[in-house]
Design a protein around this motif. Structure first.
Motif, PDB file in Angstrom:
ATOM      1  N   PHE A 203       0.832  -1.201   0.000  1.00 39.12           N
ATOM      2  CA  PHE A 203       0.000   0.000   0.000  1.00 39.12           C
ATOM      3  C   PHE A 203       0.868   1.252   0.000  1.00 39.12           C
ATOM      4  O   PHE A 203       2.001   1.235   0.484  1.00 39.12           O
ATOM      5  CB  PHE A 203      -0.936  -0.010   1.205  1.00 39.12           C
ATOM      6  N   ASP A 204       0.290   2.354  -0.518  1.00 44.95           N
ATOM      7  CA  ASP A 204       1.055   3.595  -0.677  1.00 44.95           C
ATOM      8  C   ASP A 204       0.804   4.588   0.451  1.00 44.95           C
ATOM      9  O   ASP A 204       1.104   5.772   0.305  1.00 44.95           O
ATOM     10  CB  ASP A 204       0.729   4.247  -2.026  1.00 44.95           C
ATOM     11  N   PHE A 205       0.269   4.133   1.566  1.00 43.98           N
ATOM     12  CA  PHE A 205       0.012   5.013   2.695  1.00 43.98           C
ATOM     13  C   PHE A 205       0.698   4.485   3.945  1.00 43.98           C
ATOM     14  O   PHE A 205       0.935   3.285   4.085  1.00 43.98           O
ATOM     15  CB  PHE A 205      -1.498   5.159   2.956  1.00 43.98           C
ATOM     16  N   ALA A 206       1.047   5.417   4.834  1.00 44.30           N
ATOM     17  CA  ALA A 206       1.459   5.063   6.186  1.00 44.30           C
ATOM     18  C   ALA A 206       0.212   5.113   7.065  1.00 44.30           C
ATOM     19  O   ALA A 206      -0.892   5.413   6.592  1.00 44.30           O
ATOM     20  CB  ALA A 206       2.522   6.031   6.686  1.00 44.30           C
ATOM     21  N   MET A 207       0.360   4.815   8.348  1.00 44.45           N
ATOM     22  CA  MET A 207      -0.785   4.839   9.260  1.00 44.45           C
ATOM     23  C   MET A 207      -0.384   5.591  10.524  1.00 44.45           C
ATOM     24  O   MET A 207       0.534   5.183  11.234  1.00 44.45           O
ATOM     25  CB  MET A 207      -1.244   3.415   9.586  1.00 44.45           C
ATOM     26  N   LYS A 208      -1.080   6.688  10.783  1.00 42.51           N
ATOM     27  CA  LYS A 208      -0.758   7.563  11.909  1.00 42.51           C
ATOM     28  C   LYS A 208      -1.798   7.422  13.004  1.00 42.51           C
ATOM     29  O   LYS A 208      -3.001   7.441  12.730  1.00 42.51           O
ATOM     30  CB  LYS A 208      -0.697   9.017  11.427  1.00 42.51           C
ATOM     31  N   VAL A 209      -1.327   7.310  14.238  1.00 41.18           N
ATOM     32  CA  VAL A 209      -2.241   7.209  15.375  1.00 41.18           C
ATOM     33  C   VAL A 209      -2.114   8.459  16.237  1.00 41.18           C
ATOM     34  O   VAL A 209      -1.023   8.989  16.446  1.00 41.18           O
ATOM     35  CB  VAL A 209      -1.973   5.933  16.216  1.00 41.18           C
ATOM     36  N   GLY A 210      -3.248   8.943  16.707  1.00 40.93           N
ATOM     37  CA  GLY A 210      -3.274  10.113  17.584  1.00 40.93           C
ATOM     38  C   GLY A 210      -4.573  10.143  18.364  1.00 40.93           C
ATOM     39  O   GLY A 210      -5.486   9.333  18.127  1.00 40.93           O
ATOM     40  N   LEU A 218      -6.503   5.624  14.527  1.00 40.80           N
ATOM     41  CA  LEU A 218      -5.540   5.337  13.471  1.00 40.80           C
ATOM     42  C   LEU A 218      -6.153   5.755  12.140  1.00 40.80           C
ATOM     43  O   LEU A 218      -7.311   5.431  11.844  1.00 40.80           O
ATOM     44  CB  LEU A 218      -5.224   3.839  13.460  1.00 40.80           C
ATOM     45  N   ARG A 219      -5.372   6.501  11.353  1.00 38.42           N
ATOM     46  CA  ARG A 219      -5.837   6.958  10.043  1.00 38.42           C
ATOM     47  C   ARG A 219      -4.727   6.776   9.014  1.00 38.42           C
ATOM     48  O   ARG A 219      -3.541   6.840   9.359  1.00 38.42           O
ATOM     49  CB  ARG A 219      -6.240   8.432  10.086  1.00 38.42           C
ATOM     50  N   PRO A 220      -5.105   6.588   7.752  1.00 37.34           N
ATOM     51  CA  PRO A 220      -4.073   6.505   6.703  1.00 37.34           C
ATOM     52  C   PRO A 220      -3.411   7.860   6.501  1.00 37.34           C
ATOM     53  O   PRO A 220      -4.054   8.910   6.626  1.00 37.34           O
ATOM     54  CB  PRO A 220      -4.860   6.069   5.467  1.00 37.34           C
ATOM     55  N   LEU A 221      -2.137   7.828   6.204  1.00 35.41           N
ATOM     56  CA  LEU A 221      -1.349   9.039   5.973  1.00 35.41           C
ATOM     57  C   LEU A 221      -0.564   8.843   4.691  1.00 35.41           C
ATOM     58  O   LEU A 221       0.288   7.950   4.613  1.00 35.41           O
ATOM     59  CB  LEU A 221      -0.397   9.283   7.148  1.00 35.41           C
ATOM     60  N   ARG A 222      -0.849   9.668   3.696  1.00 35.68           N
ATOM     61  CA  ARG A 222      -0.131   9.551   2.429  1.00 35.68           C
ATOM     62  C   ARG A 222       0.983  10.580   2.397  1.00 35.68           C
ATOM     63  O   ARG A 222       0.718  11.783   2.400  1.00 35.68           O
ATOM     64  CB  ARG A 222      -1.088   9.727   1.258  1.00 35.68           C
ATOM     65  N   PRO A 223       2.232  10.138   2.380  1.00 38.52           N
ATOM     66  CA  PRO A 223       3.367  11.071   2.380  1.00 38.52           C
ATOM     67  C   PRO A 223       3.365  11.940   1.129  1.00 38.52           C
ATOM     68  O   PRO A 223       2.840  11.563   0.079  1.00 38.52           O
ATOM     69  CB  PRO A 223       4.591  10.152   2.403  1.00 38.52           C
ATOM     70  N   ARG A 224       3.986  13.124   1.256  1.00 42.80           N
ATOM     71  CA  ARG A 224       4.148  13.988   0.096  1.00 42.80           C
ATOM     72  C   ARG A 224       4.962  13.264  -0.966  1.00 42.80           C
ATOM     73  O   ARG A 224       5.939  12.581  -0.652  1.00 42.80           O
ATOM     74  CB  ARG A 224       4.865  15.276   0.491  1.00 42.80           C
TER      75      ARG A 224
END
Length: 235
Positions: A203-210, A218-224
């Motif tokens: 997959f092309d996204f990371a996963m950020k938790v906050g 937890l949500r998907p995070l797509r890097p620049r």
């Protein structure tokens, strides 16, 4: 970039940037849940909290390790989630190790959850924002071979190397966790789980938790896109 690897018991609250790793299977399952359309994943500390959250949000889906039980809609299996439509849904996830590790670092400046499936995107998400990172290997109190292999692979990516993933995947494929899954000793497993956990950069996204409204989310995070210049993609 400086890095260190710890188990959950060694997390001490000083981690500014943390990557919580659970290859088999929490954060491979989570990645597939986002791929299948999940809007967000709420991480629960235990079964009681997961059910309490669901009681307040009847439309949300609860997921846990092991065989299906009353009150839970899904199991912690990428093979099962791969075939489940989660479009627009919120998932409550409670697992033995992965969610515990994520909750331990949820107040860090940046906390990501990772597996081989999102390794490249995770490295790119870190490239421009961190001078040092703590990898939290969640399985077996930090001794799980598959989590340590993933941490080392991520560490190599963060140095700008283009490591061959195969030696790291071999360590994961021959780990006790993989043997347990293949041998049917983990309930709620799907025959495809091990191989899905060994897909690199699926997959092309990371996963950020906050924290959001008092919950760990937890949500998907797509890097620049230009972050890829700092960290080479692995094959």
């Amino acid at each position: 970039m400086d890095s260190r690897v710890v188990g959950i018991p060694e997390v001490d609250g000083t981690e500014d940037v943390a990557v919580v790793i659970d290859v088999m299977r929490a954060f491979t399952t989570a990645a597939w849940a986002f791929h299948r359309g999940a809007d967000k994943i709420v991480l629960a500390a235990d079964v009681g909290e997961a059910l309490a959250i669901k009681a307040c949000h009847p439309g949300w889906l609860a997921l846990k390790d092991g065989a299906p039980v009353h009150g839970f809609d899904l199991v912690n299996s990428p093979g099962v989630i791969r075939d489940t439509d989660l479009s627009g849904r919120t998932v409550i996830q409670k697992t033995t190790a992965g969610t515990v590790g994520a909750l331990a670092v949820v107040e860090a400046k940046l906390a990501l959850c990772a597996s081989f499936a999102v390794a490249g995107a995770t490295a790119r998400a870190l490239a421009d924002v961190a001078d040092s990172v703590t990898f939290v290997a969640t399985g077996e109190d930090g001794r799980a071979a598959e989590d340590l292999a993933c941490a080392e692979y991520l560490g190599r990516l963060l140095t700008g190397d283009r490591p061959d993933p195969d030696p790291y995947l071999l360590r994961a494929r021959t780990s006790p966790a993989a043997d347990d899954l293949r041998g049917g000793r983990r309930r709620g497993a799907h025959p495809a789980d091990v191989e899905l956990c060994l897909e690199v950069n699926r997959f092309d996204f990371a996963m950020k938790v906050g924290l959001e409204e008092g919950m760990a989310v937890l949500r998907p995070l797509r890097p620049r896109p230009d972050a890829a210049s700092a960290v080479h993609r692995a094959r």
